[in-house]
Design an enzyme around this catalytic site. Structure first.
Site, PDB file in Angstrom:
ATOM      1  N   ARG A 118      -0.596  -3.090  10.439  1.00 48.69           N
ATOM      2  CA  ARG A 118      -1.104  -3.876  11.567  1.00 48.69           C
ATOM      3  C   ARG A 118      -1.402  -5.329  11.178  1.00 48.69           C
ATOM      4  O   ARG A 118      -1.533  -6.183  12.057  1.00 48.69           O
ATOM      5  CB  ARG A 118      -2.382  -3.253  12.127  1.00 48.69           C
ATOM      6  CG  ARG A 118      -2.122  -1.934  12.807  1.00 48.69           C
ATOM      7  CD  ARG A 118      -3.404  -1.166  12.991  1.00 48.69           C
ATOM      8  NE  ARG A 118      -3.112   0.239  13.235  1.00 48.69           N
ATOM      9  CZ  ARG A 118      -3.115   0.816  14.423  1.00 48.69           C
ATOM     10  NH1 ARG A 118      -3.436   0.122  15.471  1.00 48.69           N
ATOM     11  NH2 ARG A 118      -2.817   2.079  14.559  1.00 48.69           N
ATOM     12  N   GLY A 133       0.846  -1.203   0.000  1.00 48.13           N
ATOM     13  CA  GLY A 133       0.000   0.000   0.000  1.00 48.13           C
ATOM     14  C   GLY A 133       0.880   1.251   0.000  1.00 48.13           C
ATOM     15  O   GLY A 133       0.664   2.187  -0.774  1.00 48.13           O
ATOM     16  N   HIS A 134       1.918   1.259   0.858  1.00 49.83           N
ATOM     17  CA  HIS A 134       2.859   2.388   0.861  1.00 49.83           C
ATOM     18  C   HIS A 134       3.596   2.444  -0.471  1.00 49.83           C
ATOM     19  O   HIS A 134       3.844   3.521  -1.011  1.00 49.83           O
ATOM     20  CB  HIS A 134       3.902   2.232   1.975  1.00 49.83           C
ATOM     21  CG  HIS A 134       3.342   2.249   3.358  1.00 49.83           C
ATOM     22  ND1 HIS A 134       3.231   1.131   4.128  1.00 49.83           N
ATOM     23  CD2 HIS A 134       2.869   3.276   4.109  1.00 49.83           C
ATOM     24  CE1 HIS A 134       2.726   1.446   5.311  1.00 49.83           C
ATOM     25  NE2 HIS A 134       2.486   2.746   5.318  1.00 49.83           N
ATOM     26  N   GLU A 180      -6.120   6.295   0.679  1.00 49.78           N
ATOM     27  CA  GLU A 180      -7.565   6.455   0.916  1.00 49.78           C
ATOM     28  C   GLU A 180      -8.079   5.482   1.974  1.00 49.78           C
ATOM     29  O   GLU A 180      -9.220   5.583   2.393  1.00 49.78           O
ATOM     30  CB  GLU A 180      -8.337   6.280  -0.399  1.00 49.78           C
ATOM     31  CG  GLU A 180      -8.134   7.476  -1.323  1.00 49.78           C
ATOM     32  CD  GLU A 180      -8.813   7.334  -2.668  1.00 49.78           C
ATOM     33  OE1 GLU A 180      -9.374   6.250  -2.951  1.00 49.78           O
ATOM     34  OE2 GLU A 180      -8.756   8.307  -3.438  1.00 49.78           O
ATOM     35  N   LEU A 205      -4.513  -3.656   2.841  1.00 44.57           N
ATOM     36  CA  LEU A 205      -3.155  -3.744   3.392  1.00 44.57           C
ATOM     37  C   LEU A 205      -2.982  -2.725   4.523  1.00 44.57           C
ATOM     38  O   LEU A 205      -3.435  -1.591   4.426  1.00 44.57           O
ATOM     39  CB  LEU A 205      -2.117  -3.483   2.301  1.00 44.57           C
ATOM     40  CG  LEU A 205      -2.012  -4.533   1.206  1.00 44.57           C
ATOM     41  CD1 LEU A 205      -0.778  -4.283   0.349  1.00 44.57           C
ATOM     42  CD2 LEU A 205      -1.941  -5.939   1.765  1.00 44.57           C
TER      43      LEU A 205
END
Ligand code: PAF
Length: 294
Positions: free
Chosen positions: A201, A50-51, A162, A198
């Site tokens: 955590r 995601g990053h 988002e 994703l």
């Protein structure tokens, strides 16, 4: 062959890791002197795909890409959560290098907060709901650190996921209030093949818990198919009821809101931009997700 190896090693040696604000200012001055556009991705590390999506978009839309890695204590309202937040600096740097980031800014807490930050932000109704209600003070901490980072980096564009839907709305509002000259870019949620959004955590979930957690998005998707025939209140009850039936999951909140004001809607006609936002405990791991209805 030797040339290719040389090119690769040059590529991977390009990324700088900087810990001080003054060191970062010097490096950014060079970029600005060369007339480069600067994109910025703030993170708390423990990076995942995601990053990587944020960083890839940043690299493709700007001449230079700066990524910060800083686990910001002021946005944690739970000391245990801060303590357990995953930290994977070596893996993070390798990932960032491989996708073309130019600078990693990884300050210490003392560097970011030489003095305690006592600023209090006011976001009206935007931070009284959902995350704001269940994590008091969280968005004030986010606004403190993001405003500091944007003032230090002065990027042309800054990228936010988002998945943290309310955070994105708060950051946009803060940038407007402080009149910061930066374009805020929202990047769509990246999901595992199972549908689980994703999140850093997720590393704390067992395989069994991951299977349960994947039900969150399945049920949210199902709810969008039922939305035409039911009221927002019925859909809310459906989502909470179905997710709470999954072993190990407990919904903290699910709200169907106007995507701009984040206030509850009572009819689908209320707005042209409607989003369902959810927080769910999977064991002691708190997961958030959202889905667009309109
Ligand atoms: O979304 C996050 O990871 C954090 O809230 C952020 C924006 C990096 C601020 O610490």
């Amino acid at each position: 062959m030797a040339n290719i190896l040389l090119l690769c090693s040059l590529k991977y040696k390009r990324m700088k890791i900087i810990q001080s604000v003054s060191g970062l200012a010097d490096a950014l001055q060079v970029f600005r002197g060369e007339g480069r556009t600067i994109g910025f991705v703030p993170t708390m590390g423990a990076l995942h795909e995601g990053h990587a999506a944020l960083v890839k978009q940043c690299v493709s839309e700007n001449d230079r890409c700066v990524v910060s890695i800083f686990v910001n204590p002021t946005q944690f309202n739970n000391a245990d959560d801060l303590h357990h937040y995953p930290r994977t600096p070596e893996q993070d740097q390798a990932l960032l290098e491989s996708i073309g980031a130019d600078i990693v800014f990884a300050p210490t807490v003392e560097e970011m907060y030489p003095e305690p930050d006592r600023r209090v932000f006011h976001f009206g109704l935007l931070d009284t709901v959902m995350e704001g209600q269940y994590r008091p003070g969280h968005f004030n901490g986010v606004a403190q650190v993001v405003s500091k980072l944007l003032t230090i980096v002065e990027p042309d564009r800054a990228y936010f996921g988002e998945k943290d839907f309310q955070q994105l709305a708060i950051v946009r509002e803060m940038v407007q209030q402080l009149q910061l000259p930066v374009e805020i870019v929202g990047v769509p949620i990246v999901r595992e093949a199972s549908g689980l959004a994703l999140s850093s955590r997720n590393q704390r979930l067992s395989e069994e818990q991951k299977k349960s957690a994947a039900e969150i998005y399945r049920i949210l998707r199902e709810s969008t198919l039922l939305a035409g025939e039911s009221t927002p209140q019925h859909i809310t009850d459906f989502v909470i009821g179905e997710i709470n039936k999954v072993p190990g999951l407990l919904v903290e909140y699910f709200e169907i809101v106007d995507g701009h004001s984040l206030q509850l809607i009572s009819s689908w006609q209320h707005s042209g931009y409607i989003v369902g936002c959810i927080a769910v405990y999977c064991g002691d791991v708190r997961l958030i997700d959202n889905i667009r209805y309109k």
